[in-house]
Design a protein around this motif. Sequence first.
Motif, PDB file in Angstrom:
ATOM      1  N   LYS A 170     -17.186   5.762 -45.965  1.00  0.00           N
ATOM      2  CA  LYS A 170     -17.366   5.561 -44.790  1.00  0.00           C
ATOM      3  C   LYS A 170     -17.984   4.456 -44.322  1.00  0.00           C
ATOM      4  N   ILE A 171     -18.961   3.749 -45.040  1.00  0.00           N
ATOM      5  CA  ILE A 171     -19.260   2.471 -44.870  1.00  0.00           C
ATOM      6  C   ILE A 171     -18.183   1.391 -44.691  1.00  0.00           C
ATOM      7  N   LEU A 172     -17.177   1.672 -45.569  1.00  0.00           N
ATOM      8  CA  LEU A 172     -15.961   0.577 -45.666  1.00  0.00           C
ATOM      9  C   LEU A 172     -15.228   0.962 -44.487  1.00  0.00           C
ATOM     10  N   ALA A 173     -15.158   2.111 -43.946  1.00  0.00           N
ATOM     11  CA  ALA A 173     -13.955   2.263 -43.064  1.00  0.00           C
ATOM     12  C   ALA A 173     -14.003   1.338 -41.878  1.00  0.00           C
ATOM     13  N   ALA A 174     -15.167   0.833 -41.413  1.00  0.00           N
ATOM     14  CA  ALA A 174     -14.944  -0.362 -40.188  1.00  0.00           C
ATOM     15  C   ALA A 174     -14.705  -1.701 -40.774  1.00  0.00           C
ATOM     16  N   ASP A 175     -14.398  -1.913 -42.281  1.00  0.00           N
ATOM     17  CA  ASP A 175     -14.037  -3.116 -42.717  1.00  0.00           C
ATOM     18  C   ASP A 175     -12.505  -3.384 -42.493  1.00  0.00           C
ATOM     19  N   THR A 176     -12.064  -3.958 -41.806  1.00  0.00           N
ATOM     20  CA  THR A 176     -10.689  -4.317 -41.523  1.00  0.00           C
ATOM     21  C   THR A 176      -9.976  -4.810 -42.657  1.00  0.00           C
ATOM     22  N   MET A 177     -10.690  -5.938 -43.268  1.00  0.00           N
ATOM     23  CA  MET A 177      -9.970  -6.456 -44.453  1.00  0.00           C
ATOM     24  C   MET A 177      -9.699  -5.357 -45.580  1.00  0.00           C
ATOM     25  N   TRP A 178     -10.755  -4.437 -45.709  1.00  0.00           N
ATOM     26  CA  TRP A 178     -10.508  -3.256 -46.651  1.00  0.00           C
ATOM     27  C   TRP A 178      -9.651  -2.159 -46.407  1.00  0.00           C
ATOM     28  N   SER A 179      -9.699  -1.902 -44.880  1.00  0.00           N
ATOM     29  CA  SER A 179      -8.691  -0.794 -44.308  1.00  0.00           C
ATOM     30  C   SER A 179      -7.336  -1.093 -44.137  1.00  0.00           C
ATOM     31  N   PHE A 227     -10.492 -18.144 -51.875  1.00  0.00           N
ATOM     32  CA  PHE A 227     -10.876 -17.223 -50.655  1.00  0.00           C
ATOM     33  C   PHE A 227     -12.443 -16.996 -50.686  1.00  0.00           C
ATOM     34  N   ARG A 228     -12.684 -16.604 -49.480  1.00  0.00           N
ATOM     35  CA  ARG A 228     -14.077 -16.504 -48.779  1.00  0.00           C
ATOM     36  C   ARG A 228     -13.882 -15.206 -48.003  1.00  0.00           C
ATOM     37  N   TYR A 229     -14.801 -14.544 -48.201  1.00  0.00           N
ATOM     38  CA  TYR A 229     -15.197 -12.998 -47.437  1.00  0.00           C
ATOM     39  C   TYR A 229     -16.693 -12.821 -47.513  1.00  0.00           C
ATOM     40  N   ASN A 230     -17.410 -12.860 -46.527  1.00  0.00           N
ATOM     41  CA  ASN A 230     -18.969 -12.873 -46.506  1.00  0.00           C
ATOM     42  C   ASN A 230     -19.073 -11.548 -45.588  1.00  0.00           C
ATOM     43  N   ASN A 231     -18.991 -10.339 -46.023  1.00  0.00           N
ATOM     44  CA  ASN A 231     -19.414  -9.231 -45.429  1.00  0.00           C
ATOM     45  C   ASN A 231     -20.512  -8.366 -46.238  1.00  0.00           C
TER      46      ASN A 231
END
Length: 373
Positions: A204-213, A239-243
Motif C-alpha cells: 500500500k505504501i508503494l501504490a502511490a509510487d508511479t515509478m514502481w506502479s 540512475f538516480r531515484y530519491n523517494n
Amino acid sequence: MKKIALFIIAGVLFPLTAQQQVRVPMPPTERPFWFILEEGKKAFREHEFGDALALFEEARAERKARYTRMETVFINLLSIGEVRRFGDALDLIEKYIAERNQFDAAAALDELVYRVGRPALRNSAKTALSLFNKLKEYSEGEYWIGEVYRLEGEYAIALQQYSKALEIHVEAEKPLWNIDLLYKIAETHRIMRNWVQMEASLNKILAADTMWSAPESFARTAMTRTLNDSGINPFLAMFRYNNGATEKAHRLLGEFCYKSGRHNLAETHLAFAVLIQNSVLIEAARSKRYNFEYTTLDELLHEIDRRTELKNYMAESDYFRTLYYLSAALYANGKTTSAQGIWSFLAARADAGEWSRRAANQLRKPFVETTTF
C-alpha cells in the motif's frame, strides 16, 4: 456633570464600529487536546504507561468535544435565515460573519483553515461542516493509545488502534502520516507473523509510487538491464531515484521476497532500495563537493566517510544488509558476475560487519539461502 452626560449619550448614539469593538474571551476551562497529548507522550517516555493511556484518552475526548462545539456553532450560523440565502457559498457566508461580528463562527472557521488549509474547504459550507465532523476524530491520539498497548504486548489491540488511526487520518492536517501508520501496521503484522497482511501493508505504501506502479516503464526496464548486465557501479552511475518514503518498504519487501523464494521480485525491490539509499548519499556528496561524480561504491563511501549524519543514515537504512540481499537475489537469478561485484565490495569493508563476513563466505562457496516462515 453635563460633559459626562454628553459623553454617555454620545456612546449610545454612536456605538463602536465593528473594527473597534472588543470581545473579551472567556478564560479557558480546559487544556487543549494537543497539550494533553504532549503530556501523555512525556508520561510514555518515562514508562508511566497507565498515566500515558489515561492522558491519551483524555486528549481524544477533549478533541471531540472541541470540534463538536465548533460544529454546533457553524450549524447554528447556517440556520439563520439571512445565511440560508447564500446557499453553499462559503465566501459569502464568511463575509456575513465578518460584517455581523459572529466571533464564535469566525474562530471556528479560522481553526478549520489552520487544521486543513483553505483549499480543502472548496468554498463550500457543506464541505466545511463535514470537515468539522471529521476533525472530531483524533488519528494521533488513537495511534498513541495503540503504542501503549504495543509495549504491553497487546499486539492485536495495538493493531486495531493503528488501523483506526489510518482510517480517520486527515491528510491535509498531517501530510504523509498515513505512510508512518502503514509502516507501523506492517511491523505489527510482522511481530504477529501475519505475513500476508504485512506484505499487503507495505505494498500500500508503494501504490502511490508511479515509478514502481508502472512496471513496464522504459526507465525501470533499463535499470534492471543495466544492473543485471553491467553490475552495481554502472547501475548507480546511470540512475538516480530519491523517494525516501518508499525506501524502507522496498527494503523490507525485498528481503522478505528473497527469503520466501520469490527471487525476481526480491531483486527488483532491493534494486529500488539500493538506488534510493545511494541517491541520498550521492546527493550529500555533491553538496559537499559540487563536482563529485559517482564512479564506485568505494569512492562514494570514502567521500562521505567523516560525515556522522550519513553514517547514521546508513545504519538506520541497513545499508550493507540491503546490498548483501540484493547480491543474494542477483545470484539466485543467475546474475553471478553482478552478485560477485557486490560481494567483493562488502567483503573488503570491515565496517560492514556481519555482511562483510557473509559476503566473503559467498565468494568462497556461493549458495542460495532458504528460510521457512
